[in-house]
Design an enzyme around this catalytic site. Structure first.
Site, PDB file in Angstrom:
ATOM      1  N   ALA A 171     -14.691  10.491   1.656  1.00 27.21           N
ATOM      2  CA  ALA A 171     -13.634  10.947   1.083  1.00 27.21           C
ATOM      3  C   ALA A 171     -14.315  11.283  -0.454  1.00 27.21           C
ATOM      4  O   ALA A 171     -13.998  12.595  -0.750  1.00 27.21           O
ATOM      5  CB  ALA A 171     -12.636  10.025   0.954  1.00 27.21           C
ATOM      6  N   ASP A 172     -14.855  10.340  -1.007  1.00 27.13           N
ATOM      7  CA  ASP A 172     -15.510  10.941  -2.237  1.00 27.13           C
ATOM      8  C   ASP A 172     -16.568  11.679  -2.283  1.00 27.13           C
ATOM      9  O   ASP A 172     -16.321  12.859  -3.318  1.00 27.13           O
ATOM     10  CB  ASP A 172     -16.359   9.551  -2.679  1.00 27.13           C
ATOM     11  CG  ASP A 172     -15.383   8.703  -3.593  1.00 27.13           C
ATOM     12  OD1 ASP A 172     -14.234   8.830  -4.105  1.00 27.13           O
ATOM     13  OD2 ASP A 172     -15.568   7.225  -3.531  1.00 27.13           O
ATOM     14  N   LEU A 173     -17.230  11.852  -1.199  1.00 27.97           N
ATOM     15  CA  LEU A 173     -18.437  12.968  -1.234  1.00 27.97           C
ATOM     16  C   LEU A 173     -17.693  14.399  -0.884  1.00 27.97           C
ATOM     17  O   LEU A 173     -18.203  15.068  -1.589  1.00 27.97           O
ATOM     18  CB  LEU A 173     -19.528  12.561  -0.197  1.00 27.97           C
ATOM     19  CG  LEU A 173     -20.229  11.286  -0.644  1.00 27.97           C
ATOM     20  CD1 LEU A 173     -21.121  10.612   0.695  1.00 27.97           C
ATOM     21  CD2 LEU A 173     -21.123  11.554  -1.804  1.00 27.97           C
TER      22      LEU A 173
END
Length: 392
Positions: A171-173
């Site tokens: 999700a962050d990436l």
């Protein structure tokens, strides 16, 4: 020339992973990235581990993953002196990246309106957990929470009863990737209008935005997809299969490939249960069992060679050490070498893009905390003297 963005200055106020990943992508493309960190400890990911490396075992490999090609300066954003420095930097930057909780930057005195007063051409990337507005816009966002809330965990794992997180902080990436993509689009538009704008994305948006056929299974067909282990949700045979000495993956995407696999394994391709993808999927468990009955008679190397000769997509399941030692990985520039001031020559995962006709750039190592304070201040002073910069 180091890359297509070598005339772009990025002011990176972000920390942890989503924002730093977006800034690193821009740095990989040649942008000058100034990473702003708190004087006490800096980006919290500097303390995330294990593993830690270095003579004092105090350098986080997590931090090393998201901060190459950047300069680090230390600034206390709550102090008058720190705020004054940020104002100076904003005037001479093209992009500002932040992933504070909703409202934090406003309370520090840097509303969107104020930023664009300082620099009307500034492109601002704002990454939040669940969006900057809406009924839950103020929630803090962390990767695993977003993976669950955005449905990804319900699609991952051996069965619907055992939801799994994706092993990487996806999700962050993805938020970082979407953010960098949005920045480049806004810079392109600025070339026509002369004006900057705000680009917004979130962990929720980044995961929901890649639901793809899982999303339309619900929105169009009214079916709620669930976890299906290591086999495809719509195609058969397509997944991981046991051999005599482990597992391989086989991806049969069309009828020509299916007939080749069936002939190799001695299966009747025209049996009513297997004649079309729809029928094969309906009888998937039976098909997998019949394939593995043959596949377990020989080792992985045998089957990968045989499938390769037939032109059928197949592959090994590699550990990360195998991936980074693989000649194909290295041939694509996916491992880069940098000269770290403490660790010496080290290898880092490299950028996913290459440009024909452009020499590979020389990457710089993730910076020590505040190592570029003087360098950045000298650059800023020179920019202000001439004030002929196009950065606002």
């Amino acid at each position: 020339m180091q890359g297509p963005l070598d005339d772009i200055v990025v002011l990176d106020l972000s920390r942890a992973l989503a924002g730093p990943h977006a800034a690193q992508m821009l740095g990989d493309l040649g942008a000058k990235v100034i990473k702003v960190e708190h004087p006490k400890g800096g980006d919290e990911s500097r303390g995330w581990g294990p593993p830690f490396v270095g003579p004092d075992h105090d350098i986080s490999t997590y931090f090393l993953a998201a901060n190459r090609n950047k300069q680090s300066i230390t600034v206390d954003l709550k102090s008058d002196e720190g705020k004054a420095l940020i104002e100076r930097l904003v005037r001479h930057s093209d992009v500002l990246i932040e992933n504070f909780r909703t409202g934090v930057l406003d309370r520090l005195g840097f509303t969107v309106e104020r930023l664009h007063e300082l620099n009307p051409a500034l492109v601002v990337l704002s990454i939040t957990g669940f969006g900057h507005d809406g009924p839950e816009g103020g929630r803090p966002g962390y990767d695993q929470i977003a993976q669950g809330e955005a449905g990804l965990m319900s699609l991952t794992g051996p069965s619907a009863d055992e939801p799994y997180r994706v092993g990487a902080s996806i999700a962050d990436l993805l938020a970082g990737i979407h953010g960098a993509y949005g920045i480049v689009a806004a810079l392109y538009e600025r070339g026509r209008t002369g004006k900057g704008k705000v680009v917004r994305t979130s962990l929720l948006a980044s995961v929901t935005g890649v639901h793809s056929y899982h999303g339309t299974a619900w929105t169009v067909a009214g079916k709620v997809p669930t976890a299906g282990g290591n086999h495809h949700a719509s195609i058969a045979p397509y997944g991981a299969f046991h051999c005599a000495d482990g597992m391989i993956q086989i991806a049969v995407a069309n009828e020509v490939q299916w007939r080749k696999v069936a002939e190799l394994l001695g299966i009747d391709a025209e049996r009513p249960e297997y004649a079309t993808n729809r029928q094969r999927f309906a009888h998937r468990d039976e098909l997998i069992a019949e394939m593995e009955k043959v596949l377990t008679t020989a080792d992985r190397g045998h089957w990968l060679a045989a499938l390769g000769n037939l032109g059928v997509p197949a592959g090994a399941i590699r550990s990360l050490d195998e991936v980074y030692e693989w000649d194909q990985t290295r041939s694509q520039g996916l491992v880069v070498t940098v000269d770290h001031p403490v660790l010496g020559s080290i290898e880092l995962p490299g950028p996913a893009l290459r440009f024909d006709g452009t020499p590979a750039r020389e990457h710089t190592p993730p910076p020590a905390l505040g190592q570029d304070n003087d360098t950045v201040l000298d650059w800023l002073t020179e920019a202000e003297k001439g004030d002929t910069s196009s950065h606002g």
